[in-house]
Design a protein around this motif. Structure first.
Motif, PDB file in Angstrom:
ATOM      1  N   LEU A  10     -40.811   1.732 -28.127  1.00  0.00           N
ATOM      2  CA  LEU A  10     -40.535   3.123 -28.471  1.00  0.00           C
ATOM      3  C   LEU A  10     -39.050   3.313 -28.762  1.00  0.00           C
ATOM      4  CD1 LEU A  10     -41.368   6.059 -28.768  1.00  0.00           C
ATOM      5  CD2 LEU A  10     -41.083   6.338 -26.292  1.00  0.00           C
ATOM      6  N   GLN A  11     -38.203   2.735 -27.930  1.00  0.00           N
ATOM      7  CA  GLN A  11     -36.762   2.838 -28.169  1.00  0.00           C
ATOM      8  C   GLN A  11     -36.382   2.236 -29.518  1.00  0.00           C
ATOM      9  OE1 GLN A  11     -35.607   0.909 -24.443  1.00  0.00           O
ATOM     10  NE2 GLN A  11     -34.491   2.757 -23.851  1.00  0.00           N
ATOM     11  N   ILE A  12     -36.969   1.093 -29.825  1.00  0.00           N
ATOM     12  CA  ILE A  12     -36.657   0.422 -31.093  1.00  0.00           C
ATOM     13  C   ILE A  12     -37.166   1.241 -32.272  1.00  0.00           C
ATOM     14  CG2 ILE A  12     -37.175  -1.614 -32.491  1.00  0.00           C
ATOM     15  CD1 ILE A  12     -37.075  -3.234 -29.886  1.00  0.00           C
ATOM     16  N   ALA A  13     -38.355   1.841 -32.143  1.00  0.00           N
ATOM     17  CA  ALA A  13     -38.896   2.663 -33.218  1.00  0.00           C
ATOM     18  C   ALA A  13     -37.998   3.867 -33.495  1.00  0.00           C
ATOM     19  CB  ALA A  13     -40.309   3.125 -32.862  1.00  0.00           C
ATOM     20  N   VAL A  14     -37.531   4.513 -32.427  1.00  0.00           N
ATOM     21  CA  VAL A  14     -36.599   5.644 -32.594  1.00  0.00           C
ATOM     22  C   VAL A  14     -35.329   5.169 -33.284  1.00  0.00           C
ATOM     23  CG1 VAL A  14     -35.144   7.294 -31.359  1.00  0.00           C
ATOM     24  CG2 VAL A  14     -37.512   6.961 -30.652  1.00  0.00           C
ATOM     25  N   GLY A  30     -20.835   8.893 -47.934  1.00  0.00           N
ATOM     26  CA  GLY A  30     -19.665   8.198 -47.423  1.00  0.00           C
ATOM     27  C   GLY A  30     -19.378   8.516 -45.972  1.00  0.00           C
ATOM     28  N   PHE A  31     -20.141   9.380 -45.362  1.00  0.00           N
ATOM     29  CA  PHE A  31     -19.981   9.738 -43.952  1.00  0.00           C
ATOM     30  C   PHE A  31     -21.320  10.216 -43.419  1.00  0.00           C
ATOM     31  CE2 PHE A  31     -19.270  13.609 -46.309  1.00  0.00           C
ATOM     32  CZ  PHE A  31     -19.921  14.588 -45.590  1.00  0.00           C
ATOM     33  N   GLY A  32     -21.398  10.384 -42.115  1.00  0.00           N
ATOM     34  CA  GLY A  32     -22.607  10.955 -41.535  1.00  0.00           C
ATOM     35  C   GLY A  32     -23.466   9.981 -40.762  1.00  0.00           C
ATOM     36  N   MET A  33     -23.213   8.657 -40.882  1.00  0.00           N
ATOM     37  CA  MET A  33     -24.097   7.717 -40.208  1.00  0.00           C
ATOM     38  C   MET A  33     -24.030   7.879 -38.690  1.00  0.00           C
ATOM     39  SD  MET A  33     -24.660   3.618 -40.750  1.00  0.00           S
ATOM     40  CE  MET A  33     -23.234   3.015 -39.854  1.00  0.00           C
ATOM     41  N   ALA A  34     -22.823   7.859 -38.141  1.00  0.00           N
ATOM     42  CA  ALA A  34     -22.697   7.995 -36.692  1.00  0.00           C
ATOM     43  C   ALA A  34     -23.126   9.375 -36.218  1.00  0.00           C
ATOM     44  CB  ALA A  34     -21.252   7.719 -36.265  1.00  0.00           C
ATOM     45  N   ILE A  35     -22.805  10.404 -37.011  1.00  0.00           N
ATOM     46  CA  ILE A  35     -23.149  11.768 -36.623  1.00  0.00           C
ATOM     47  C   ILE A  35     -24.659  11.940 -36.537  1.00  0.00           C
ATOM     48  CG2 ILE A  35     -22.904  14.205 -37.255  1.00  0.00           C
ATOM     49  CD1 ILE A  35     -20.355  13.397 -38.751  1.00  0.00           C
ATOM     50  N   LEU A  36     -25.381  11.205 -37.371  1.00  0.00           N
ATOM     51  CA  LEU A  36     -26.837  11.251 -37.322  1.00  0.00           C
ATOM     52  C   LEU A  36     -27.415  10.298 -36.287  1.00  0.00           C
ATOM     53  CD1 LEU A  36     -27.734  11.421 -41.114  1.00  0.00           C
ATOM     54  CD2 LEU A  36     -28.310  13.127 -39.395  1.00  0.00           C
ATOM     55  N   MET A  37     -26.872   9.086 -36.218  1.00  0.00           N
ATOM     56  CA  MET A  37     -27.459   8.065 -35.359  1.00  0.00           C
ATOM     57  C   MET A  37     -27.286   8.370 -33.876  1.00  0.00           C
ATOM     58  SD  MET A  37     -26.770   4.294 -37.008  1.00  0.00           S
ATOM     59  CE  MET A  37     -27.480   3.511 -35.539  1.00  0.00           C
ATOM     60  N   VAL A  38     -26.074   8.735 -33.485  1.00  0.00           N
ATOM     61  CA  VAL A  38     -25.789   8.839 -32.051  1.00  0.00           C
ATOM     62  C   VAL A  38     -26.633   9.906 -31.351  1.00  0.00           C
ATOM     63  CG1 VAL A  38     -24.014   9.336 -30.329  1.00  0.00           C
ATOM     64  CG2 VAL A  38     -23.495   7.848 -32.259  1.00  0.00           C
ATOM     65  N   PRO A  39     -26.752  11.142 -31.889  1.00  0.00           N
ATOM     66  CA  PRO A  39     -27.569  12.124 -31.168  1.00  0.00           C
ATOM     67  C   PRO A  39     -29.026  11.701 -30.998  1.00  0.00           C
ATOM     68  CG  PRO A  39     -26.213  13.207 -32.815  1.00  0.00           C
ATOM     69  CD  PRO A  39     -26.104  11.742 -33.077  1.00  0.00           C
ATOM     70  N   VAL A  40     -29.578  11.042 -32.027  1.00  0.00           N
ATOM     71  CA  VAL A  40     -30.979  10.618 -31.934  1.00  0.00           C
ATOM     72  C   VAL A  40     -31.121   9.403 -31.013  1.00  0.00           C
ATOM     73  CG1 VAL A  40     -32.999   9.858 -33.241  1.00  0.00           C
ATOM     74  CG2 VAL A  40     -31.452  11.547 -34.225  1.00  0.00           C
ATOM     75  N   LEU A  41     -30.237   8.421 -31.179  1.00  0.00           N
ATOM     76  CA  LEU A  41     -30.294   7.246 -30.305  1.00  0.00           C
ATOM     77  C   LEU A  41     -30.091   7.627 -28.841  1.00  0.00           C
ATOM     78  CD1 LEU A  41     -28.315   4.454 -32.235  1.00  0.00           C
ATOM     79  CD2 LEU A  41     -30.780   4.711 -31.994  1.00  0.00           C
ATOM     80  N   ALA A  42     -29.256   8.639 -28.604  1.00  0.00           N
ATOM     81  CA  ALA A  42     -28.969   9.055 -27.232  1.00  0.00           C
ATOM     82  C   ALA A  42     -30.171   9.686 -26.550  1.00  0.00           C
ATOM     83  CB  ALA A  42     -27.785  10.028 -27.208  1.00  0.00           C
ATOM     84  N   LEU A  43     -31.211  10.007 -27.312  1.00  0.00           N
ATOM     85  CA  LEU A  43     -32.445  10.518 -26.717  1.00  0.00           C
ATOM     86  C   LEU A  43     -33.306   9.376 -26.183  1.00  0.00           C
ATOM     87  CD1 LEU A  43     -33.391  13.228 -29.362  1.00  0.00           C
ATOM     88  CD2 LEU A  43     -32.191  13.556 -27.187  1.00  0.00           C
ATOM     89  N   ALA A  44     -33.117   8.161 -26.728  1.00  0.00           N
ATOM     90  CA  ALA A  44     -33.908   7.010 -26.305  1.00  0.00           C
ATOM     91  C   ALA A  44     -33.096   6.026 -25.468  1.00  0.00           C
ATOM     92  CB  ALA A  44     -34.474   6.289 -27.535  1.00  0.00           C
ATOM     93  N   LEU A  45     -31.780   5.985 -25.687  1.00  0.00           N
ATOM     94  CA  LEU A  45     -30.889   5.107 -24.945  1.00  0.00           C
ATOM     95  C   LEU A  45     -29.935   5.964 -24.113  1.00  0.00           C
ATOM     96  CD1 LEU A  45     -29.869   2.784 -27.943  1.00  0.00           C
ATOM     97  CD2 LEU A  45     -31.867   2.541 -26.445  1.00  0.00           C
ATOM     98  N   THR A  46     -29.103   5.325 -23.314  1.00  0.00           N
ATOM     99  CA  THR A  46     -28.052   6.082 -22.659  1.00  0.00           C
ATOM    100  C   THR A  46     -26.995   6.445 -23.704  1.00  0.00           C
ATOM    101  OG1 THR A  46     -26.626   4.200 -22.120  1.00  0.00           O
ATOM    102  CG2 THR A  46     -28.416   4.706 -20.569  1.00  0.00           C
TER     103      THR A  46
END
Length: 249
Positions: A10-14, A30-46
């Motif tokens: 599940l974590q990997i799928a997210v 040219g921007f936005g990858m971290a701004i998008l990735m971190v909030p969503v990843l932080a729901l599945a990871l620390t």
């Protein structure tokens, strides 16, 4: 659930879903990858894991494009990058000391601030003064460490000016690559970097390449208004989704 590199399916799928969408936006704007990735990843990871995995992916991608980046980037990007190197570690130390729920909330709010920055009117082409540049660099480093998001201060610094789109994009990507290196170095220094995070980042990297390539294909084929509006909408949706999830417990 079966584990891969220490993470559940599940974590990997997210992570895969968030990474593909974020990489597409990064290739387009040219921007936005971290701004998008971190909030969503932080729901599945620390939150710390989310930040460091994002840093790994951003570093890999930036290095793969370094020849184009160095050719197009503005000189100011090196100044900002040096300040990021100095101010990233304090941000990561603060993140490690912050309760996970509060950190997730603050990271989502940072993403919302990026949405507001995209909507700001453009200024002239002149490089901002030393004070603005200094504050931008320090804020970028702090946010790199705390939220894995160098974008919110950097986006208005470049996108908010009337300069060629390729120059703005390359300058931001150079700073983001330096920020990713600084974030990983800081994580290693405070013993927050686990090598299983590298395994997850390597698993995500092919998806990043595909998403970034598709976004880059669209870069330059849409009007400035369209690409700014599109990116702002996606940033807002990601931050709002994170806030809704937090509100729901």
């Amino acid at each position: 659930m079966e584990l891969i590199a220490g993470f559940s399916l599940l974590q990997i799928a997210v992570a895969l879903t968030a990474t593909f969408a974020a990489a597409f936006v990064r290739g387009l704007a040219g921007f936005g990858m971290a701004i998008l990735m971190v909030p969503v990843l932080a729901l599945a990871l620390t939150p710390v894991e989310a930040v460091l995995v994002t840093n790994f992916v951003a570093l890999f991608l930036g290095l793969s494009e370094m020849r184009w980046i160095l050719k197009q980037a503005e000189r100011s990007a090196w100044t900002l990058g040096a300040l990021v190197l100095l101010s990233t570690a304090p941000g990561l130390i603060l993140l490690a000391a912050t309760p996970a729920a509060l950190a997730r909330l603050l990271i989502a709010l940072v993403a919302l601030s990026a949405f507001a920055a995209v909507l700001l009117p453009q200024r002239g082409a002149a490089v901002p003064g030393r004070l603005t540049t200094g504050l931008t660099g320090v804020a970028t480093g702090l946010l790199t460490g705390f939220a894995g998001m160098p974008g919110p201060p950097v986006v208005p610094y470049y996108v908010g000016r009337d300069i060629p789109r390729h120059t703005a994009k390359a300058s931001m990507l150079l700073i983001f690559t330096i920020a990713a290196f600084a974030g990983l170095g800081s994580g290693l220094a405070i013993s927050a970097l686990e090598w299983r995070l590298l395994g997850l980042a390597l698993l995500l990297f092919p998806v990043v390449i595909i998403g970034n390539w598709l976004g880059a294909k669209a870069f330059g084929k849409v009007s400035d208004t369209v690409w700014r509006s599109f990116t702002g909408l996606v940033l807002f949706a990601a931050a709002a989704a994170a806030l809704i999830k937090l509100a729901g417990g």
